[in-house]
Each structure stands twice: as C-alpha cells, then as structure tokens.
Design a protein around this motif. Structure first.
Motif, PDB file in Angstrom:
ATOM      1  N   ASP A 134       0.829  -1.074   0.408  1.00  0.00           N
ATOM      2  CA  ASP A 134      -0.269  -0.294  -0.592  1.00  0.00           C
ATOM      3  C   ASP A 134       1.045   0.835  -0.220  1.00  0.00           C
ATOM      4  OD1 ASP A 134      -3.139   1.460   0.668  1.00  0.00           O
ATOM      5  OD2 ASP A 134      -1.687   2.199   2.003  1.00  0.00           O
ATOM      6  N   GLU A 135       1.451   1.305   1.026  1.00  0.00           N
ATOM      7  CA  GLU A 135       2.887   2.306   0.620  1.00  0.00           C
ATOM      8  C   GLU A 135       3.022   2.805  -0.746  1.00  0.00           C
ATOM      9  OE1 GLU A 135       7.045   3.044   1.855  1.00  0.00           O
ATOM     10  OE2 GLU A 135       6.299   3.799   3.532  1.00  0.00           O
ATOM     11  N   GLN A 136       4.091   1.241  -0.904  1.00  0.00           N
ATOM     12  CA  GLN A 136       4.401   1.962  -2.689  1.00  0.00           C
ATOM     13  C   GLN A 136       3.026   2.126  -3.809  1.00  0.00           C
ATOM     14  OE1 GLN A 136       7.858   1.089  -2.841  1.00  0.00           O
ATOM     15  NE2 GLN A 136       7.738   1.109  -1.048  1.00  0.00           N
ATOM     16  N   LEU A 137       2.086   1.748  -3.683  1.00  0.00           N
ATOM     17  CA  LEU A 137       0.879   2.472  -4.283  1.00  0.00           C
ATOM     18  C   LEU A 137       0.222   3.501  -4.113  1.00  0.00           C
ATOM     19  CD1 LEU A 137      -1.956  -0.731  -4.216  1.00  0.00           C
ATOM     20  CD2 LEU A 137       0.214  -0.306  -6.311  1.00  0.00           C
ATOM     21  N   GLY A 138       1.189   3.752  -2.776  1.00  0.00           N
ATOM     22  CA  GLY A 138       1.259   5.951  -2.594  1.00  0.00           C
ATOM     23  C   GLY A 138       1.894   6.371  -3.146  1.00  0.00           C
ATOM     24  N   LYS A 139       2.978   5.984  -3.170  1.00  0.00           N
ATOM     25  CA  LYS A 139       4.363   6.394  -4.419  1.00  0.00           C
ATOM     26  C   LYS A 139       3.466   6.877  -5.233  1.00  0.00           C
ATOM     27  CE  LYS A 139       7.444   5.267  -1.273  1.00  0.00           C
ATOM     28  NZ  LYS A 139       9.213   4.634  -0.685  1.00  0.00           N
ATOM     29  N   LEU A 140       2.841   5.207  -6.245  1.00  0.00           N
ATOM     30  CA  LEU A 140       2.674   5.084  -7.642  1.00  0.00           C
ATOM     31  C   LEU A 140       1.968   6.520  -7.530  1.00  0.00           C
ATOM     32  CD1 LEU A 140       2.169   3.662 -10.731  1.00  0.00           C
ATOM     33  CD2 LEU A 140       0.746   2.106  -9.254  1.00  0.00           C
ATOM     34  N   PHE A 141       0.698   6.904  -6.676  1.00  0.00           N
ATOM     35  CA  PHE A 141      -0.468   7.568  -7.512  1.00  0.00           C
ATOM     36  C   PHE A 141       0.557   8.826  -7.440  1.00  0.00           C
ATOM     37  CE2 PHE A 141      -3.688   4.506  -4.936  1.00  0.00           C
ATOM     38  CZ  PHE A 141      -3.279   3.563  -5.844  1.00  0.00           C
ATOM     39  N   GLU A 142       1.020   9.057  -5.514  1.00  0.00           N
ATOM     40  CA  GLU A 142       1.512  10.549  -5.949  1.00  0.00           C
ATOM     41  C   GLU A 142       2.425  10.869  -7.322  1.00  0.00           C
ATOM     42  OE1 GLU A 142       0.906  13.536  -4.091  1.00  0.00           O
ATOM     43  OE2 GLU A 142      -0.022  12.007  -3.185  1.00  0.00           O
ATOM     44  N   TYR A 143       2.786   9.576  -8.162  1.00  0.00           N
ATOM     45  CA  TYR A 143       4.055   9.711  -9.406  1.00  0.00           C
ATOM     46  C   TYR A 143       2.581  10.673 -10.379  1.00  0.00           C
ATOM     47  CZ  TYR A 143       7.172  10.096 -13.420  1.00  0.00           C
ATOM     48  OH  TYR A 143       7.361  10.106 -14.107  1.00  0.00           O
ATOM     49  N   LEU A 144       1.537  10.048 -10.449  1.00  0.00           N
ATOM     50  CA  LEU A 144       1.069  10.115 -11.566  1.00  0.00           C
ATOM     51  C   LEU A 144       0.192  11.589 -11.442  1.00  0.00           C
ATOM     52  CD1 LEU A 144      -1.498   6.650 -11.716  1.00  0.00           C
ATOM     53  CD2 LEU A 144       0.354   7.702 -13.513  1.00  0.00           C
ATOM     54  N   LYS A 145      -0.309  12.301 -10.175  1.00  0.00           N
ATOM     55  CA  LYS A 145      -0.565  13.918  -9.766  1.00  0.00           C
ATOM     56  C   LYS A 145       0.658  14.406 -10.154  1.00  0.00           C
ATOM     57  CE  LYS A 145      -3.984  11.765  -5.848  1.00  0.00           C
ATOM     58  NZ  LYS A 145      -3.562  11.638  -4.208  1.00  0.00           N
ATOM     59  N   LYS A 146       0.835  14.381  -9.722  1.00  0.00           N
ATOM     60  CA  LYS A 146       2.800  15.041  -9.988  1.00  0.00           C
ATOM     61  C   LYS A 146       3.044  15.584 -10.986  1.00  0.00           C
ATOM     62  CE  LYS A 146       7.565  15.773  -9.283  1.00  0.00           C
ATOM     63  NZ  LYS A 146       9.494  14.632  -8.967  1.00  0.00           N
ATOM     64  N   THR A 147       2.352  14.517 -12.380  1.00  0.00           N
ATOM     65  CA  THR A 147       3.502  14.311 -13.827  1.00  0.00           C
ATOM     66  C   THR A 147       1.955  14.965 -14.394  1.00  0.00           C
ATOM     67  OG1 THR A 147       2.551  11.831 -13.856  1.00  0.00           O
ATOM     68  CG2 THR A 147       4.890  12.205 -14.088  1.00  0.00           C
ATOM     69  N   GLY A 148       0.622  15.155 -13.694  1.00  0.00           N
ATOM     70  CA  GLY A 148      -0.364  15.709 -14.710  1.00  0.00           C
ATOM     71  C   GLY A 148      -1.106  14.295 -15.484  1.00  0.00           C
ATOM     72  N   GLU A 149      -0.474  13.705 -14.991  1.00  0.00           N
ATOM     73  CA  GLU A 149      -1.643  12.173 -15.515  1.00  0.00           C
ATOM     74  C   GLU A 149      -2.845  11.054 -14.765  1.00  0.00           C
ATOM     75  OE1 GLU A 149      -0.542  11.016 -18.424  1.00  0.00           O
ATOM     76  OE2 GLU A 149       1.111  11.881 -19.188  1.00  0.00           O
ATOM     77  N   TRP A 150      -3.166  12.096 -13.177  1.00  0.00           N
ATOM     78  CA  TRP A 150      -3.996  11.573 -12.810  1.00  0.00           C
ATOM     79  C   TRP A 150      -5.306  11.585 -13.467  1.00  0.00           C
ATOM     80  CZ3 TRP A 150      -4.190   8.373  -8.787  1.00  0.00           C
ATOM     81  CH2 TRP A 150      -4.738   8.242  -7.750  1.00  0.00           C
ATOM     82  N   ASN A 151      -5.662  12.681 -13.697  1.00  0.00           N
ATOM     83  CA  ASN A 151      -7.267  13.471 -13.684  1.00  0.00           C
ATOM     84  C   ASN A 151      -7.463  13.063 -15.011  1.00  0.00           C
ATOM     85  OD1 ASN A 151      -7.198  14.776 -11.708  1.00  0.00           O
ATOM     86  ND2 ASN A 151      -6.822  16.550 -12.999  1.00  0.00           N
ATOM     87  N   ASN A 152      -6.582  12.234 -16.020  1.00  0.00           N
ATOM     88  CA  ASN A 152      -6.778  12.115 -17.325  1.00  0.00           C
ATOM     89  C   ASN A 152      -6.733  10.114 -17.339  1.00  0.00           C
ATOM     90  OD1 ASN A 152      -7.671  12.448 -19.848  1.00  0.00           O
ATOM     91  ND2 ASN A 152      -5.898  11.919 -21.036  1.00  0.00           N
ATOM     92  N   THR A 153      -6.369   9.564 -16.482  1.00  0.00           N
ATOM     93  CA  THR A 153      -6.219   8.111 -16.295  1.00  0.00           C
ATOM     94  C   THR A 153      -7.278   7.677 -15.242  1.00  0.00           C
ATOM     95  OG1 THR A 153      -3.549   8.527 -15.608  1.00  0.00           O
ATOM     96  CG2 THR A 153      -5.063   6.597 -15.720  1.00  0.00           C
ATOM     97  N   LEU A 154      -7.252   6.102 -16.346  1.00  0.00           N
ATOM     98  CA  LEU A 154      -8.671   5.916 -15.773  1.00  0.00           C
ATOM     99  C   LEU A 154      -7.685   4.380 -15.331  1.00  0.00           C
ATOM    100  CD1 LEU A 154     -10.876   3.912 -15.473  1.00  0.00           C
ATOM    101  CD2 LEU A 154     -10.920   2.612 -17.947  1.00  0.00           C
ATOM    102  N   LEU A 155      -8.249   4.893 -13.601  1.00  0.00           N
ATOM    103  CA  LEU A 155      -7.255   3.351 -13.373  1.00  0.00           C
ATOM    104  C   LEU A 155      -7.787   2.488 -11.962  1.00  0.00           C
ATOM    105  CD1 LEU A 155      -4.825   2.711 -10.800  1.00  0.00           C
ATOM    106  CD2 LEU A 155      -6.109   4.643  -9.499  1.00  0.00           C
ATOM    107  N   ILE A 156      -7.871   1.068 -12.470  1.00  0.00           N
ATOM    108  CA  ILE A 156      -8.342   0.187 -12.290  1.00  0.00           C
ATOM    109  C   ILE A 156      -7.830  -1.218 -10.872  1.00  0.00           C
ATOM    110  CG2 ILE A 156      -9.600  -1.766 -12.273  1.00  0.00           C
ATOM    111  CD1 ILE A 156     -10.417  -0.770 -15.493  1.00  0.00           C
ATOM    112  N   VAL A 157      -7.976  -0.630  -9.602  1.00  0.00           N
ATOM    113  CA  VAL A 157      -7.375  -1.053  -8.932  1.00  0.00           C
ATOM    114  C   VAL A 157      -7.827  -3.069  -8.496  1.00  0.00           C
ATOM    115  CG1 VAL A 157      -5.397  -1.814  -6.191  1.00  0.00           C
ATOM    116  CG2 VAL A 157      -6.005   0.779  -8.379  1.00  0.00           C
ATOM    117  N   PHE A 158      -7.311  -4.059  -8.206  1.00  0.00           N
ATOM    118  CA  PHE A 158      -8.373  -5.307  -8.146  1.00  0.00           C
ATOM    119  C   PHE A 158      -7.513  -6.917  -7.804  1.00  0.00           C
ATOM    120  CE2 PHE A 158      -6.374  -5.527 -12.488  1.00  0.00           C
ATOM    121  CZ  PHE A 158      -6.391  -7.217 -12.435  1.00  0.00           C
ATOM    122  N   ALA A 159      -7.524  -7.473  -7.153  1.00  0.00           N
ATOM    123  CA  ALA A 159      -6.914  -8.147  -6.482  1.00  0.00           C
ATOM    124  C   ALA A 159      -7.229  -9.643  -8.220  1.00  0.00           C
ATOM    125  CB  ALA A 159      -6.783  -8.826  -5.413  1.00  0.00           C
TER     126      ALA A 159
END
Length: 453
Positions: free
Chosen positions: A237-262
C-alpha cells in the motif's frame, strides 16, 4: 476530448477482508482507503474473481470471459492474443506495456499482445549460484521486497516517454512468501519473523506434504502467517501511494482510468486449506476492486453493492475508450441502486501440473480427492457450488463468510441458481486454443520460488 490513459493494477493474492474498506480491524491500506473515498472513484463492495489463481483469473480480465470459455486452467494452452485487451487497444493507437512479477502471466498468450513487457521477476533474478544464495539470505532476513520498487521504477521510465498509454502493473507482495520489510513487520508481529518464514517455506514449497497430512500448521503458526500477510499488504500500500503521487505530479492523474483489483484471495486454514486452490470459498473469490475514473462530465456512484465479476474489467476499459464490447458488461452500467439478484460465476479445475508436483513429493499418497472440477454462481446473498452432481447451497453472511444451508428449506433459491448455471452452460462460447511451449528456465525458477513447481 483526449482519450484516457488506462492503468490496471493487480494485487496478487489480496483477499478483500484484509483491507479496512472491507471491514478489516487493522490499518493495512491507508492509501487504498484514501483512494476509495476521493471524488471520481467507485468502490465495489462485492467484486468476485472468476477463479482462484493467477493465470486463469488474469485470462478473464484480459478477455472478458470466464474460465469455462477461455479454458486456461493450466500451462500448455494458449489463446489468441488478438482477442485480449492490449492487442485491441494497440489497434486504437495506445502504447501498451506490462510489468510482471509472476511467471504465470507470461503464459497462455494473455500478455503477448502488449507491445512492451517487463518481466520484473527476471530482472531481479540472480545469474549465478552464489548470488542466488545471498539473495535467499536477504529474503529470509527481510531485507528485500518482492519487486514492487522495481516495478514502479520501470513503469515511471516507460511512462515518461509515452503518450496515450495502457499499462498493466502486477504486484506480488501479498503472495507467499509472506515476508515484508522489517519495519512493516513490527506493527503486526511480536518477535522474529524468521521461524514463520522457515515454516512457510516448508509448507508452501512442499504442499504435497501438507495435503498428505505429513505437515501441519498450528493455530499460532497460522496467526503469524496472517500477521506477516498484513505487513505485506501495508508495505505494498505504501508503494501504491508513491505510484499515485507520481501520477498526480506528472499531470497524468486526471486523465487516467485507474483500476485496482486483486486476482484472487488467500486461504489461511479455511476448509482445512492453505494457499489458493481446491475450493471456491469467498476467501478466494471476494476481492477488492476500486476504480478511479477520468475527470469528465460523467458522474459515478462512490459505492456499488451489486455483485460484479472481474471479467467486467474488459468491457469497462473498452467502454471508456469508445470501443464496442459485446462480450462483457461494463462496470459503468451499474447504478447506485443495489441489484441483489445479479449473478456472477466462477470455475475451478485442479491444474494437472500441480497434482503431478504433489505426487512427486509424496509418492505413497493418493491425491485423487484433490482432482476437482467446480463451478459456482452467486448473488450478494446466496451461492451455489456444483461439483459434478453434488450441489451445495450457501448463504453469504458477511465479508468472506458463508454458511451452508439446506436445499429443502430454500428450494426456490436453489432452483433459481441452478437455472443460472444451466443457462450459462448452454450459452458458453469457448475460445480457440493452440499448444504452448514449456516454461522457460527463468519462469520455472520464479514459479519454484513461489511454491508452484
């Protein structure tokens, strides 16, 4: 409008009830909890895998079909990659890449359609015997993660030079071996993790002994397994948090369909089993599913209670990019109202390769009782499991909790679910297959490390 980027994040072996958003009492997943409560996000409370282990489950995600249709139950068979998500999206101008930590995902053609594939398990695999031994020592001493950091690093490098992308990230942290970095053991486990790690290696690398009753796991030992499992989830989960922050930092977050599943859950003694084979218990089928939608004029419910299947990820992605998807309902089509009678299906057939492994480990034991062919249908409230002519009816009583109930007192429910199974059988459309070559040495080493071979 610019077409959205697509990011699928698969969390191997993560059962839903070990996350706070599904009722777990421990704080294992603060970043996933934050994701599930922010705008443009939907939490699916009753999402179910189509089967119980990595290869056939991902085959369903990438084809929109249940195992009874794609028929990937073991190594050796291969489907047409042109019918998978990455190949379809490549045809719509997407750059596609997969980042893989489990060798099964190189099999059956399910990731062959990606234009780039990064086999993280090969990048982290030592090349000589001495280095391999040092690597094993690092693992036992909890000085090494299970590929998460390398996965994210490789994804960043790829994404930085790519536009209009579809990416699949596979994380193997919750999978056996349950052995998080030391700082993520302390909140959950008192004392050293080494005895538990050594016990796990004995149980999981020689599961034939466990299922032949030559090896047992005590209640206290099982508790340490789940303690370390929770630590693995928290680290991931901590690593996922870093991934999410990176997407926000690069401006990709808003235009990304993100699907997290097991892809499936894990057994810790339920039905006398460990790992993720030999039953269709909801400890294996009930999985987390969170979707962060692209920022558009559309609005989506924050929570959906209806039973949904991971196979619907296929239609969900194609709907988001404006592509026809006749094979699979899209999750966008569910509204906020609970559809309690919506049915989802699951299949399980024991892999022949798994039974052969057990028979090599314990030659004098008859493993035929583990040679199973199961199918299930369930709603939010009830579930029917068919093992040939044997049928068992269950009531869903809570997160990953189910209680067997008598057919004679619930005949109407039984008949309806049986009809659903019958209708599905009549409407199956099996996919064409061809033979696939045997495992390459690096894949074999990876699967041996995880106790499969």
């Amino acid at each position: 409008m610019k077409q959205p980027n697509i990011l699928l994040v698969s969390l191997d072996s993560l059962r839903a009830d070990h996350l706070g958003i599904y009722g777990h009492s421990r704080t294992t997943s603060p970043n996933l909890e934050q994701l599930s409560t922010q705008g443009q996000t939907t939490l699916f409370k009753n999402a179910y895998a189509t089967t119980t282990w990595t290869l056939p489950s991902h085959a369903s995600v990438f084809t929109g079909r249940e195992p009874a249709e794609h028929r990937i139950f073991d190594k050796g068979s291969k489907i047409d990659p042109n019918q998978t998500l990455p190949q379809i999206l490549s045809g719509r101008g997407y750059q596609t890449a997969a980042f893989i930590n489990n060798g099964w995902l190189t099999q059956a053609g399910i990731t062959d359609g990606f234009s780039s594939r990064f086999d993280i398990f090969e990048m982290e695999m030592p090349s000589n015997r001495v280095t391999k031994q040092l690597n094993r020592v690092k693992i036992v001493l909890s000085l090494k993660d299970n590929g998460a950091q390398t996965t994210i690093s490789q994804f960043k490098n790829w994404m930085d030079s790519t536009n209009d992308w579809f990416s699949f990230l596979h994380f193997n942290e919750p999978h056996y071996l349950y052995n998080p970095p030391r700082s993520f053991q302390k909140p959950y486990l008192s004392g050293s993790a080494i005895p538990s790690i050594l016990k796990q290696r004995r149980v999981f690398t020689k599961q034939g002994d466990f299922y032949a009753d030559n090896t047992s796991v005590s209640e206290s030992e099982m508790n340490t397994f789940t303690d370390l499992y929770d630590g693995e989830i928290h680290y991931m989960d901590e690593q996922l948090g870093k991934l999410f922050e990176y997407l926000k930092k690069t401006g990709e977050w808003n235009n990304t369909l993100l699907i997290v599943f097991a892809d499936h859950g894990e057994l810790f003694g339920e039905r006398g089993l460990v790992g993720h084979h030999f039953c269709l218990d909801n400890a294996l089928l009930h999985v987390p599913l969170i979707i962060k939608w692209p920022v558009t004029s559309s609005s989506y419910p924050s929570v959906i209670e209806s039973a949904v299947s991971l196979k619907h990820i296929f239609g969900t992605v194609l709907e988001a990019v404006g592509c026809d998807h006749p094979r699979s309902k899209a999750l966008q089509q569910y509204d906020q109202e609970s559809e309690r009678d919506t049915c989802v299906f699951a299949d399980y057939r024991t892999p022949t390769s798994l039974l052969n492994q057990y028979r090599e480990q314990v030659t004098e034991f008859d493993f035929s009782k583990y040679d199973l062919s199961l199918q299930a249908v369930q709603t939010q409230d009830y579930k029917l499991i068919a093992d040939g002519d044997d049928k068992l009816l269950y009531e869903i009583t809570g997160a990953n909790q189910e209680e067997k109930i008598p057919r004679e007192d619930n005949e109407e429910i039984y008949i309806r679910l049986q009809e659903e199974l019958d209708n599905r059988s009549q409407n199956l459309s099996p996919m064409d297959q061809e033979d696939q070559k045997d495992l390459n040495p690096n894949v074999r080493d990876n699967l041996e490390k995880m106790g499969y071979l």
